[in-house]
Write a protein that holds these residues in place. Structure first.
Motif, PDB file in Angstrom:
ATOM      1  N   ALA A   1     -29.151  73.575 -10.627  1.00 25.24           N
ATOM      2  CA  ALA A   1     -29.840  73.717 -11.899  1.00 25.24           C
ATOM      3  C   ALA A   1     -29.627  72.443 -12.706  1.00 25.24           C
ATOM      4  N   THR A   2     -30.640  72.002 -13.411  1.00 26.35           N
ATOM      5  CA  THR A   2     -30.533  70.799 -14.228  1.00 26.35           C
ATOM      6  C   THR A   2     -30.095  71.177 -15.635  1.00 26.35           C
ATOM      7  N   ALA A   3     -29.009  70.569 -16.098  1.00 25.68           N
ATOM      8  CA  ALA A   3     -28.504  70.817 -17.449  1.00 25.68           C
ATOM      9  C   ALA A   3     -28.552  69.522 -18.242  1.00 25.68           C
ATOM     10  N   ARG A   4     -28.956  69.623 -19.484  1.00 26.05           N
ATOM     11  CA  ARG A   4     -28.922  68.461 -20.373  1.00 26.05           C
ATOM     12  C   ARG A   4     -27.552  68.409 -21.047  1.00 26.05           C
ATOM     13  N   ILE A   5     -26.831  67.325 -20.824  1.00 26.53           N
ATOM     14  CA  ILE A   5     -25.530  67.123 -21.451  1.00 26.53           C
ATOM     15  C   ILE A   5     -25.549  65.774 -22.147  1.00 26.53           C
ATOM     16  N   GLN A   6     -24.568  65.535 -22.996  1.00 27.78           N
ATOM     17  CA  GLN A   6     -24.569  64.253 -23.705  1.00 27.78           C
ATOM     18  C   GLN A   6     -24.474  63.112 -22.697  1.00 27.78           C
ATOM     19  N   GLY A   7     -25.280  62.127 -22.908  1.00 30.50           N
ATOM     20  CA  GLY A   7     -25.272  60.976 -22.019  1.00 30.50           C
ATOM     21  C   GLY A   7     -26.193  61.098 -20.827  1.00 30.50           C
TER      22      GLY A   7
ATOM     23  N   LEU B   1     -20.422  78.669 -10.321  1.00 35.93           N
ATOM     24  CA  LEU B   1     -20.909  77.301 -10.443  1.00 35.93           C
ATOM     25  C   LEU B   1     -19.769  76.296 -10.365  1.00 35.93           C
ATOM     26  N   ASP B   2     -20.146  75.063 -10.061  1.00 33.16           N
ATOM     27  CA  ASP B   2     -19.246  73.918 -10.165  1.00 33.16           C
ATOM     28  C   ASP B   2     -19.517  73.219 -11.490  1.00 33.16           C
ATOM     29  N   CYS B   3     -18.541  73.208 -12.379  1.00 30.03           N
ATOM     30  CA  CYS B   3     -18.702  72.446 -13.610  1.00 30.03           C
ATOM     31  C   CYS B   3     -18.650  70.951 -13.295  1.00 30.03           C
ATOM     32  N   SER B   4     -19.150  70.139 -14.195  1.00 32.69           N
ATOM     33  CA  SER B   4     -19.127  68.695 -13.993  1.00 32.69           C
ATOM     34  C   SER B   4     -17.720  68.218 -13.640  1.00 32.69           C
ATOM     35  N   GLY B   5     -17.661  67.364 -12.619  1.00 30.33           N
ATOM     36  CA  GLY B   5     -16.391  66.870 -12.124  1.00 30.33           C
ATOM     37  C   GLY B   5     -15.879  67.627 -10.924  1.00 30.33           C
ATOM     38  N   SER B   6     -16.520  68.731 -10.581  1.00 28.31           N
ATOM     39  CA  SER B   6     -16.065  69.586  -9.480  1.00 28.31           C
ATOM     40  C   SER B   6     -17.140  69.789  -8.430  1.00 28.31           C
ATOM     41  N   GLY B   7     -16.684  70.048  -7.218  1.00 30.47           N
ATOM     42  CA  GLY B   7     -17.562  70.493  -6.148  1.00 30.47           C
ATOM     43  C   GLY B   7     -18.754  69.602  -5.921  1.00 30.47           C
ATOM     44  N   ASP B   8     -19.939  70.222  -5.873  1.00 31.88           N
ATOM     45  CA  ASP B   8     -21.169  69.519  -5.524  1.00 31.88           C
ATOM     46  C   ASP B   8     -22.006  69.121  -6.730  1.00 31.88           C
ATOM     47  N   THR B   9     -21.510  69.383  -7.933  1.00 28.50           N
ATOM     48  CA  THR B   9     -22.254  69.007  -9.134  1.00 28.50           C
ATOM     49  C   THR B   9     -22.210  67.491  -9.337  1.00 28.50           C
ATOM     50  N   VAL B  10     -23.356  66.928  -9.735  1.00 29.81           N
ATOM     51  CA  VAL B  10     -23.480  65.480  -9.928  1.00 29.81           C
ATOM     52  C   VAL B  10     -23.945  65.219 -11.350  1.00 29.81           C
ATOM     53  N   ASP B  11     -23.259  64.283 -12.029  1.00 28.53           N
ATOM     54  CA  ASP B  11     -23.686  63.908 -13.376  1.00 28.53           C
ATOM     55  C   ASP B  11     -23.456  62.417 -13.583  1.00 28.53           C
ATOM     56  N   HIS B  12     -23.450  61.974 -14.840  1.00 22.56           N
ATOM     57  CA  HIS B  12     -23.358  60.552 -15.161  1.00 22.56           C
ATOM     58  C   HIS B  12     -21.952  59.979 -14.980  1.00 22.56           C
ATOM     59  N   GLY B  13     -20.951  60.822 -14.807  1.00 19.87           N
ATOM     60  CA  GLY B  13     -19.593  60.351 -14.574  1.00 19.87           C
ATOM     61  C   GLY B  13     -18.827  59.969 -15.821  1.00 19.87           C
ATOM     62  N   GLY B  14     -19.410  60.225 -16.990  1.00 22.37           N
ATOM     63  CA  GLY B  14     -18.769  59.823 -18.242  1.00 22.37           C
ATOM     64  C   GLY B  14     -18.052  60.957 -18.942  1.00 22.37           C
ATOM     65  N   ARG B  15     -17.880  60.781 -20.224  1.00 16.37           N
ATOM     66  CA  ARG B  15     -17.144  61.735 -21.051  1.00 16.37           C
ATOM     67  C   ARG B  15     -17.875  63.072 -21.101  1.00 16.37           C
ATOM     68  N   LEU B  16     -17.083  64.150 -21.142  1.00 18.48           N
ATOM     69  CA  LEU B  16     -17.621  65.499 -21.215  1.00 18.48           C
ATOM     70  C   LEU B  16     -17.056  66.229 -22.427  1.00 18.48           C
ATOM     71  N   THR B  17     -17.754  67.282 -22.854  1.00 20.96           N
ATOM     72  CA  THR B  17     -17.280  68.137 -23.936  1.00 20.96           C
ATOM     73  C   THR B  17     -17.366  69.597 -23.504  1.00 20.96           C
ATOM     74  N   VAL B  18     -16.709  70.463 -24.272  1.00 20.55           N
ATOM     75  CA  VAL B  18     -16.837  71.898 -24.022  1.00 20.55           C
ATOM     76  C   VAL B  18     -18.299  72.320 -24.115  1.00 20.55           C
ATOM     77  N   ALA B  19     -19.020  71.763 -25.091  1.00 24.27           N
ATOM     78  CA  ALA B  19     -20.433  72.106 -25.256  1.00 24.27           C
ATOM     79  C   ALA B  19     -21.244  71.690 -24.031  1.00 24.27           C
ATOM     80  N   ASP B  20     -20.899  70.565 -23.410  1.00 18.39           N
ATOM     81  CA  ASP B  20     -21.596  70.144 -22.189  1.00 18.39           C
ATOM     82  C   ASP B  20     -21.411  71.173 -21.075  1.00 18.39           C
ATOM     83  N   LEU B  21     -20.179  71.592 -20.865  1.00 18.47           N
ATOM     84  CA  LEU B  21     -19.909  72.550 -19.795  1.00 18.47           C
ATOM     85  C   LEU B  21     -20.566  73.895 -20.093  1.00 18.47           C
ATOM     86  N   ALA B  22     -20.598  74.282 -21.370  1.00 17.60           N
ATOM     87  CA  ALA B  22     -21.303  75.509 -21.740  1.00 17.60           C
ATOM     88  C   ALA B  22     -22.796  75.383 -21.470  1.00 17.60           C
ATOM     89  N   ALA B  23     -23.356  74.202 -21.715  1.00 19.21           N
ATOM     90  CA  ALA B  23     -24.775  73.965 -21.414  1.00 19.21           C
ATOM     91  C   ALA B  23     -25.037  74.109 -19.924  1.00 19.21           C
TER      92      ALA B  23
END
Length: 270
Positions: free
Chosen positions: A4-10, A55-77
């Protein structure tokens, strides 16, 4: 496995998740340094009567993101994006540690969609002592990455397990566990621990409308007992339960941990 595609900061995250079983939906959110496979034993126990989404939150498993800073709101998104992609109008939420914090954020921001909330080892706001511990975790994880050591894996049983583990475990058995842990620590564990440092749910908890179980571990050395009581006081429809284990109850006492979750879920869907 589905994404699933999630919009997170960055930028965006392509969030990996799995759906198993049939029945009312239960979304499972793992803790720091873990991944969706943390929930495989629980999924096996409840998939006969629940649709389980892990699910795999950012930083875990097979999830792929920008590799930068994360927030609680990002993971909730990311949790909300997975629920949307899986077609879940309403769902139960279960979270462990940082996953409990993320689940609470979801329950507060889309209260009409959450049927019930179970928070194990969650907390309201990271205090100075917790922040000091999380800073230390990050330093250890960085040392492991730089030198190929497994210091964080060696620390995990000491930090996460209670007296019952040590009473029944030999030195050789503990060494074998450390070897296993070293293989499964999430590649983004340090990024997730940075999120741990920023937790502050103070202004959100009053918006949680779902029946909530605050599940504490009697021997939790990571999250102080006072944090559990603060959650209990701040969430309108909350109740309390305790398990005789440390912060890592899912690994220390899986049968007891699952029994608490299943009892709560079954009561909410009766």
């Amino acid at each position: 496995m589905t994404f699933a595609t999630a919009r997170i900061q960055g930028g965006t995250a392509e969030v990996a998740y799995e759906v198993t079983g049939t029945g009312p939906a239960v979304v499972l959110v793992h803790g720091t340094a873990a991944a969706r496979d943390q929930w495989a034993p629980l999924t096996a126990d409840i998939a006969d009567r629940y649709t389980v989404v892990a699910l795999d939150c950012s930083g875990s498993g097979d999830t792929v993101d920008h590799g930068g800073r994360l927030t609680v709101a990002d993971l909730a998104a990311e949790v909300r994006a997975v629920a949307d992609h899986a077609g879940l109008a309403r769902f139960h939420l279960v979270g462990h540690s940082l996953g409990a914090v993320v689940a609470a954020h979801v329950a507060a921001t889309v209260p009409d969609r959450v049927r019930s909330l179970l928070m194990h080892a969650g907390w309201v706001r990271t205090d100075a002592r917790m922040d000091a511990e999380f800073r230390y975790w990050i330093e250890v994880l960085r040392a492991d990455a730089a030198y190929g050591t497994s210091l964080f894996a060696h620390m995990l049983p000491l930090m996460a397990f209670g007296p019952r583990y040590w009473e029944r475990t030999s030195a050789d058995e503990n060494a074998a566990l450390i070897e296993q842990l070293a293989k499964v620590i999430a590649r983004g564990a340090a990024r997730q621990t940075e999120v741990d440092r920023t937790v502050d749910l103070t202004d959100l908890l009053g918006s949680i409308a779902a029946p909530t179980l605050i599940l504490a571990s009697a021997h939790d050395r990571v999250v102080p007992a006072a944090q559990q009581q603060q959650l209990l006081a701040a969430i309108p429809d909350a109740r309390y339960a305790e398990i005789d284990a440390g912060h890592g109850a899912p690994g220390e006492d899986p049968a007891g941990f699952h029994a608490k979750i299943i009892s709560f879920l079954d009561a909410q869907t009766a």
